[in-house]
Design an enzyme around this catalytic site. Sequence first.
Site, mmCIF file in Angstrom:
data_model
loop_
_atom_site.group_PDB
_atom_site.id
_atom_site.type_symbol
_atom_site.label_atom_id
_atom_site.label_comp_id
_atom_site.label_asym_id
_atom_site.label_seq_id
_atom_site.Cartn_x
_atom_site.Cartn_y
_atom_site.Cartn_z
ATOM 1 C CB ILE A 225 -17.236 8.088 -19.807
ATOM 2 C CG1 ILE A 225 -18.764 7.054 -20.317
ATOM 3 C CG2 ILE A 225 -16.199 7.721 -20.669
ATOM 4 C CD1 ILE A 225 -19.087 7.243 -21.660
ATOM 5 N N PRO A 226 -14.813 7.967 -17.013
ATOM 6 C CG PRO A 226 -13.268 6.554 -16.262
ATOM 7 C CD PRO A 226 -14.612 6.508 -17.073
ATOM 8 C CB CYS A 227 -12.742 12.145 -19.652
ATOM 9 S SG CYS A 227 -14.067 13.164 -18.851
ATOM 10 C CG HIS A 228 -12.431 11.972 -13.408
ATOM 11 N ND1 HIS A 228 -13.561 11.246 -14.053
ATOM 12 C CD2 HIS A 228 -11.995 11.164 -12.371
ATOM 13 C CE1 HIS A 228 -13.949 10.263 -13.231
ATOM 14 N NE2 HIS A 228 -13.015 10.237 -12.267
#
Length: 296
Positions: free
Chosen positions: A257-260
């Site tokens: 889950i690409p919160c970056h």
Amino acid sequence: MDIWRNPGRGGAALDNPDYRRIALAINYLEEHVAEQPSLEEVAEHIGLSPWHFQRLFKSWAGVSPKRFLQYLTVENAKRLLRESGSVLDVALDVGLSGPSRLHDLFVSVEAMTPGEFKSLGKDLSVSYGFHATPFGECLLALTSRGICSLAFVEEENRAEALQQLLETWKAASLVEDPEAGESIISQIFKQGGEQGRGPVKVLLRGTNFQLKVWQALLRIPEGAAVSYGSLAEAVGHPGAHRAVGTAVGRNPIACLIPCHRVLRTNGDIGGYRWGITRKRAILAREAAVCENIDSQ
């Protein structure tokens, strides 16, 4: 060369010294970006010969340190935000995770019911293990319904990371079983933009608002970035930048889950639950992978 692979089992030391060296190099490049340090200067700083450093860096990032330096600049972040301005809206409209050229994994999400949310994992069996990745060691936790946690850890903070997992899933039965997660780790972090087959399932435990934000994050393609404001608009709360930022920061599943991929509007990197250096490393490495795919 898959430098993240490690045959260790159970309590074996999985920390990857290569990533530690890369992190030191990234920090040095960030601190001296205005001076445009030479290959020799960076190599000397991390205690390697220029030849060894160049070889190590290219095997990890896929590009030279000089090219990587360009990905670390604020100007590059601003460019990403400009080019990705409508990417979230488009992805939401078509229901896809991103352009096919990026080979993103398809993530199948299952959210816990309100009752399950309150029960803290009652009647749920959770297997966990520590694994090596290109960005340092991680703690992966799995259930029969999918991944429930993926967190980066430092070797000295293993016990703390495990305690946080226990606190989150207090009523669950936790079993150490690193072998159960090996194929999942390989699928998530496979190099070269070529992912394993089949969807990766995740089991999310959060409030309705958090779930909405995390599901929107899944629609940001690799090699793209959006601002916190754009993300707030995408989930239907244009004025809730701070609340969205808090939900992003509580994402329980790193990388997948690409919160970056969420940055501040001015191009600043913003915060990251698992460290700003790691966030820069992930973003820059994704940019390098996408550049290589586009050039093929």
